[in-house]
Design an enzyme around this catalytic site. Sequence first.
Site, PDB file in Angstrom:
ATOM      1  N   GLU A  87     -14.342  35.777  19.575  1.00 26.21           N
ATOM      2  CA  GLU A  87     -14.902  36.263  18.867  1.00 26.21           C
ATOM      3  C   GLU A  87     -16.244  34.497  18.348  1.00 26.21           C
ATOM      4  O   GLU A  87     -16.258  34.112  19.832  1.00 26.21           O
ATOM      5  CB  GLU A  87     -14.207  35.760  17.836  1.00 26.21           C
ATOM      6  CG  GLU A  87     -13.781  37.006  17.114  1.00 26.21           C
ATOM      7  CD  GLU A  87     -13.058  37.281  16.010  1.00 26.21           C
ATOM      8  OE1 GLU A  87     -12.371  38.391  15.561  1.00 26.21           O
ATOM      9  OE2 GLU A  87     -12.237  36.013  15.930  1.00 26.21           O
ATOM     10  N   CYS A 101     -21.222  28.849  16.838  1.00 27.57           N
ATOM     11  CA  CYS A 101     -19.590  29.051  17.057  1.00 27.57           C
ATOM     12  C   CYS A 101     -19.509  29.155  18.263  1.00 27.57           C
ATOM     13  O   CYS A 101     -18.547  30.698  18.212  1.00 27.57           O
ATOM     14  CB  CYS A 101     -18.559  28.287  16.183  1.00 27.57           C
ATOM     15  SG  CYS A 101     -16.898  28.287  16.823  1.00 27.57           S
ATOM     16  N   CYS A 108      -5.786  31.217  24.492  1.00 25.06           N
ATOM     17  CA  CYS A 108      -5.644  29.373  24.375  1.00 25.06           C
ATOM     18  C   CYS A 108      -4.432  29.089  25.229  1.00 25.06           C
ATOM     19  O   CYS A 108      -2.842  29.835  24.388  1.00 25.06           O
ATOM     20  CB  CYS A 108      -6.501  28.966  23.232  1.00 25.06           C
ATOM     21  SG  CYS A 108      -6.113  27.154  23.598  1.00 25.06           S
ATOM     22  N   CYS A 112      -1.009  25.065  19.989  1.00 22.40           N
ATOM     23  CA  CYS A 112      -1.235  24.241  18.204  1.00 22.40           C
ATOM     24  C   CYS A 112      -0.590  25.184  17.688  1.00 22.40           C
ATOM     25  O   CYS A 112      -1.182  25.989  16.770  1.00 22.40           O
ATOM     26  CB  CYS A 112      -2.608  23.901  18.218  1.00 22.40           C
ATOM     27  SG  CYS A 112      -3.498  22.430  19.417  1.00 22.40           S
ATOM     28  N   CYS A 115      -2.598  27.002  14.289  1.00 21.86           N
ATOM     29  CA  CYS A 115      -4.539  27.804  15.012  1.00 21.86           C
ATOM     30  C   CYS A 115      -4.083  28.904  15.697  1.00 21.86           C
ATOM     31  O   CYS A 115      -2.925  29.066  16.574  1.00 21.86           O
ATOM     32  CB  CYS A 115      -4.973  27.159  16.308  1.00 21.86           C
ATOM     33  SG  CYS A 115      -5.811  27.593  16.693  1.00 21.86           S
ATOM     34  N   GLU A 162      -9.611  26.531  24.648  1.00 23.84           N
ATOM     35  CA  GLU A 162      -9.878  24.576  25.104  1.00 23.84           C
ATOM     36  C   GLU A 162     -10.892  24.430  26.063  1.00 23.84           C
ATOM     37  O   GLU A 162     -11.007  24.762  27.206  1.00 23.84           O
ATOM     38  CB  GLU A 162      -8.648  24.247  25.050  1.00 23.84           C
ATOM     39  CG  GLU A 162      -8.161  22.632  25.794  1.00 23.84           C
ATOM     40  CD  GLU A 162      -9.071  22.024  25.100  1.00 23.84           C
ATOM     41  OE1 GLU A 162      -8.894  21.344  23.645  1.00 23.84           O
ATOM     42  OE2 GLU A 162     -10.366  21.216  26.028  1.00 23.84           O
ATOM     43  N   HIS A 218      -5.453  15.301  14.347  1.00 26.94           N
ATOM     44  CA  HIS A 218      -4.814  15.201  13.551  1.00 26.94           C
ATOM     45  C   HIS A 218      -3.531  14.577  13.222  1.00 26.94           C
ATOM     46  O   HIS A 218      -2.970  15.346  12.602  1.00 26.94           O
ATOM     47  CB  HIS A 218      -4.422  16.947  14.638  1.00 26.94           C
ATOM     48  CG  HIS A 218      -5.456  17.594  14.505  1.00 26.94           C
ATOM     49  ND1 HIS A 218      -5.702  17.822  13.852  1.00 26.94           N
ATOM     50  CD2 HIS A 218      -5.238  18.720  15.437  1.00 26.94           C
ATOM     51  CE1 HIS A 218      -6.923  19.132  14.556  1.00 26.94           C
ATOM     52  NE2 HIS A 218      -6.699  19.469  15.691  1.00 26.94           N
ATOM     53  N   CYS A 338     -12.169  28.184  11.123  1.00 25.53           N
ATOM     54  CA  CYS A 338     -11.426  27.164  11.731  1.00 25.53           C
ATOM     55  C   CYS A 338     -10.290  27.546  12.116  1.00 25.53           C
ATOM     56  O   CYS A 338      -9.363  27.768  10.930  1.00 25.53           O
ATOM     57  CB  CYS A 338     -11.148  25.614  12.125  1.00 25.53           C
ATOM     58  SG  CYS A 338     -12.980  25.173  12.299  1.00 25.53           S
TER      59      CYS A 338
HETATM   60  N1  SAH Z   1      -9.302  23.718  21.561  1.00 20.96           N
HETATM   61  C1  SAH Z   1     -10.076  23.126  20.664  1.00 20.96           C
HETATM   62  C2  SAH Z   1     -11.361  23.726  19.828  1.00 20.96           C
HETATM   63  C3  SAH Z   1     -10.404  24.442  19.004  1.00 20.96           C
HETATM   64  S1  SAH Z   1     -11.070  25.058  17.506  1.00 20.96           S
HETATM   65  C4  SAH Z   1      -9.783  21.441  20.293  1.00 20.96           C
HETATM   66  O1  SAH Z   1      -9.192  22.098  20.147  1.00 20.96           O
HETATM   67  O2  SAH Z   1     -10.236  21.111  20.074  1.00 20.96           O
HETATM   68  C5  SAH Z   1     -11.514  23.402  16.456  1.00 20.96           C
HETATM   69  C6  SAH Z   1     -10.837  23.007  15.022  1.00 20.96           C
HETATM   70  O3  SAH Z   1     -10.554  23.841  14.280  1.00 20.96           O
HETATM   71  C7  SAH Z   1      -9.663  22.051  16.195  1.00 20.96           C
HETATM   72  O4  SAH Z   1      -9.998  20.685  15.690  1.00 20.96           O
HETATM   73  C8  SAH Z   1      -8.913  22.541  15.760  1.00 20.96           C
HETATM   74  O5  SAH Z   1      -7.860  22.299  15.696  1.00 20.96           O
HETATM   75  C9  SAH Z   1      -9.450  23.062  13.829  1.00 20.96           C
HETATM   76  N2  SAH Z   1      -8.127  24.113  13.165  1.00 20.96           N
HETATM   77  C10 SAH Z   1      -7.669  25.838  14.525  1.00 20.96           C
HETATM   78  N3  SAH Z   1      -7.499  25.886  13.624  1.00 20.96           N
HETATM   79  C11 SAH Z   1      -6.836  25.671  12.283  1.00 20.96           C
HETATM   80  C12 SAH Z   1      -7.135  26.300  11.229  1.00 20.96           C
HETATM   81  N4  SAH Z   1      -6.421  27.320  10.898  1.00 20.96           N
HETATM   82  N5  SAH Z   1      -8.018  25.248   9.566  1.00 20.96           N
HETATM   83  C13 SAH Z   1      -8.113  24.221  10.149  1.00 20.96           C
HETATM   84  N6  SAH Z   1      -8.339  24.093  11.138  1.00 20.96           N
HETATM   85  C14 SAH Z   1      -7.759  25.083  12.174  1.00 20.96           C
END
Ligand code: SAH
Length: 347
Positions: A87, A101, A108, A112, A115, A162, A218, A338
């Site tokens: 996406e 974006c 991935c 996390c 996510c 990532e 985080h 996100c």
């Molecule tokens: N792998 C990269 C890009 C991830 S997406 C990274 O970890 O930075 C970009 C941001 O969205 C990251 O900070 C990620 O932690 C955050 N993110 C992931 N899931 C989320 C959610 N459910 N709500 C809000 N932010 C989220």
Amino acid sequence: MAYSNRNQQIVELFPKLPNYRLAQIEEALFSPEIRSWLDVSTLPKAMREKLDKDMPFMSVTVDEIVASIDGDTHKAAIIVEGGQKIETVLMKNKRGMFTICVSSQVGCAMRCGFCATGKMGLIRNLEAEEIIDQLRLWQQYLVDNMGEDDRISNIVYMGMGEPLANYENVKSSLNTILKHTDIGTTRITVSTVGVLPRLEQVLADEDWPHVRMAVSLHSADKATRKEIVPTSYDDFLPKLADWSRRYLERFGNRRHHLTFEYVMLKDINDTKHHATLLANFVNRIGTVRVNLIPYNFTDCGFAASTIDTITAFRETLDKKGVVVTTRRTQGEDIAAACGQLVKKNEK
Ligand code: SAH
């Protein structure tokens, strides 16, 4: 510099291709009015026909595009070679232009806890052109659906995946985009969970273009971070602090800063204690911006911090002199926010 697959294919199709032809081809790829090799009028007819027969003009195909109710956010599900879906999102930004974006991987490996993409596991890295073509797709979409002056001003590598775990292809996509668009280094942000060996590489690599970096912190508490970001480890925080200081020494200025992202999870990392830890961590490094991200629902056992909690958290940071912003959540109604990007209807 690493070749993207597309360039390699072109060179295989046309051995001894003069450089200016390659430049013409690349220019055509970034002309959103051109939709087929047959329409690249700068190339001889035979060449156009050969390209049309042997190479797709787009490395990805659109499955569907949905828009949010307010019309400011558009999400495209696109199909990549192999049939999987990824996406990419188009968002109107504060300056009235568009930010896109992009995804860097199918799935991935980082897992996390909050996510949605993390639940899929890693399927594969995207090729450079599959990243670039997410931009080309939106450029074409703007030409077809938006006003004449509408254009893409910013790119965030915050979709699925990532980016630093797909280092070479991400680097190649960045260099190509910088070469062929007017989007500059301060308008592109690569977001990483904090893969430290790759962050070191970013500092040492002369071919890495110095776009903005955001690190998904985080939590500034070792145990909490490990709980929500399972790739974390005991000495991650001091090592990140050390890297950040060196990064800022080399690249830090008013326009080129470093950001720590911080998703606000109710009762997990949003207390006053956590805010104080974060402020102290940041202040020991220097001028790092903190971007608080309201948690977007993903059905994985976490809840969003309340607005009051986010406000109080911000105040604690403010009082300690930390530069803090809160991310505007966009596209929640189409699951484009996100962490909500996940492959559905898997084949
Ligand atoms: N792998 C990269 C890009 C991830 S997406 C990274 O970890 O930075 C970009 C941001 O969205 C990251 O900070 C990620 O932690 C955050 N993110 C992931 N899931 C989320 C959610 N459910 N709500 C809000 N932010 C989220």
